[in-house]
Design an enzyme around this catalytic site. Structure first.
Site, PDB file in Angstrom:
ATOM      1  CE1 TYR A  52      -3.745  -1.876  -0.721  1.00  0.00           C
ATOM      2  CE2 TYR A  52      -4.364  -1.760   1.584  1.00  0.00           C
ATOM      3  CZ  TYR A  52      -4.631  -2.162   0.282  1.00  0.00           C
ATOM      4  OH  TYR A  52      -5.799  -2.837   0.017  1.00  0.00           O
ATOM      5  CB  SER A 218     -13.398   0.654  -3.895  1.00  0.00           C
ATOM      6  OG  SER A 218     -11.992   0.763  -3.969  1.00  0.00           O
ATOM      7  CG  LEU A 220     -17.689   6.000  -0.170  1.00  0.00           C
ATOM      8  CD1 LEU A 220     -17.047   7.185   0.545  1.00  0.00           C
ATOM      9  CD2 LEU A 220     -19.208   6.087  -0.062  1.00  0.00           C
ATOM     10  CG  PHE A 228     -21.014   6.201  -6.157  1.00  0.00           C
ATOM     11  CD1 PHE A 228     -20.378   5.022  -5.799  1.00  0.00           C
ATOM     12  CD2 PHE A 228     -21.845   6.813  -5.226  1.00  0.00           C
ATOM     13  CE1 PHE A 228     -20.552   4.467  -4.528  1.00  0.00           C
ATOM     14  CE2 PHE A 228     -22.032   6.269  -3.971  1.00  0.00           C
ATOM     15  CZ  PHE A 228     -21.375   5.089  -3.613  1.00  0.00           C
TER      16      PHE A 228
END
Ligand SMILES: NC(=O)c1ccc[n+]([C@@H]2O[C@H](COP(=O)([O-])OP(=O)(O)OC[C@H]3O[C@@H](n4cnc5c(N)ncnc54)[C@H](OP(=O)(O)O)[C@@H]3O)[C@@H](O)[C@H]2O)c1
Length: 307
Positions: A52, A218, A220, A228
């Protein structure tokens, strides 16, 4: 904070978890504030990965420094990390790679053990015997407590289960109201509609049958990974999220998370924001139980259909 099962381990975990993919991009002091804030909200589960932030684990490094800075008890939180992606090169779930990756994560995270180790993506050259041997060794050494997978379909999990004796507690999948193919294929069974295409081997239903906790990544984002929220293409969805959010005194983003939490699978949602204000707004979703009608209204507003 609402609690959900961690698979069949008997452990309960916060329904909202902090996704740490971008933690390597913020200062250690800010990361420490974010962790402390999450704990105050009752969010005790943190999702990391060895790659990450920069492909090399800087997110884990910052996380490790941040929780040490706070001086908190290791047992006050659950740290999950993932391995198996060699960025841009290959996926590797060999025994040697898994063990080496975990050693790296433990060092960066400044901890003796991971609460959960997750295999990040299916490796087409995976030998279940090797994964089992790696899990046994890590468990015996006290370096990993629980195990799980990510982006795997039911057959891949079954293949692992031929050899892996530990329960696979989680399957982490991309999942939001605007990336809901797991729901669409279950809803549009045997139809000739686009949504009827089963892209995941019915993994959501499988996880319910097998008591594997689905972790939504994810939450959102739309198909293709953009947000979105405030996207013109999702104007109808944003309108409905705002209206339902207003009813419960939560933000549209939180209403979208409440939609995931309303599903009876007992989903754990991974929230990727690095902003405490956004994080706290989202946490309010855990106190909201959408009605059946609201759940369907949000689903349809995202462009999904009733067959
Ligand atoms: N297993 C896998 O393959 C995989 C893949 C990707 C991610 N993950 C995991 O899932 C976690 C979450 O993924 P993600 O970060 O892509 O998804 P996300 O939580 O859906 O998206 C977070 C994005 O939403 C933005 N955002 C805008 N308005 C917001 C609001 N009101 N509230 C909250 N966020 C808002 C955030 O920006 P701000 O920072 O400006 O708020 C951030 O850029 C990751 O951290 C990681 O742990 C796993």
């Amino acid at each position: 904070m609402k609690q959900v099962n961690l698979g069949t381990t008997g452990v309960k975990v916060s329904a909202i978890a902090m996704g740490c993919a971008r933690m390597g991009l913020i200062e250690v002091q800010q990361a420490a504030k974010n962790i402390a804030n999450a704990l105050e909200q009752g969010v005790t589960y943190f999702d990391n990965a060895d790659i990450y932030s920069d492909g090399k684990g800087s997110a884990e490094t910052v996380f490790g420094q941040a929780w040490k800075l706070l001086g908190i008890d290791r047992s006050s939180m659950m740290i999950q990390s993932k391995c198996g992606i060699v960025p841009g090169v290959m996926y590797d779930l060999s025994k040697e790679y898994i063990i080496h990756a975990v050693e790296g994560s433990l060092k960066r995270l400044q901890t003796d053990y991971l609460d959960t180790l997750v295999l990040h993506r299916p490796d087409m050259l995976m030998e279940p015997e090797e994964v089992a041997a790696a899990f046994d060794e890590l468990q015996r050494a006290g370096k990993v407590r629980y195990f799980g997978v990510s982006n795997m379909n039911p057959m891949q999990i079954e293949l692992l289960k031929k050899c892996v004796k530990q329960p696979l507690a989680v399957d982490q999948m991309q999942f939001s109201v605007a990336h809901a193919s797991m729901i669409r294929s279950s809803m549009e069974v045997n139809m000739l509609t686009d949504g009827a295409v089963v892209r995941d081997g019915s993994v959501l239903d499988y996880c319910r049958v097998k008591d594997i906790t689905v972790q939504a990544w994810s939450p959102l984002k739309r198909v293709g990974r953009g947000m979105f929220l405030q996207d013109e293409e999702f104007a109808a969805l944003n309108h409905v999220l705002a209206e339902i959010g207003e009813k419960y005194n939560i933000t549209p983003a939180a209403a979208a998370i409440a939609w995931l939490l309303r599903h009876p699978a007992g989903i754990q949602v991974l929230i990727g924001t690095t902003k405490p204000q956004h994080f706290n707004e989202i946490c309010k979703a855990a106190d909201v139980q959408l009605t059946r009608q609201e759940w369907y209204r949000i689903y349809l507003a995202a462009g999904n259909i009733l067959p």
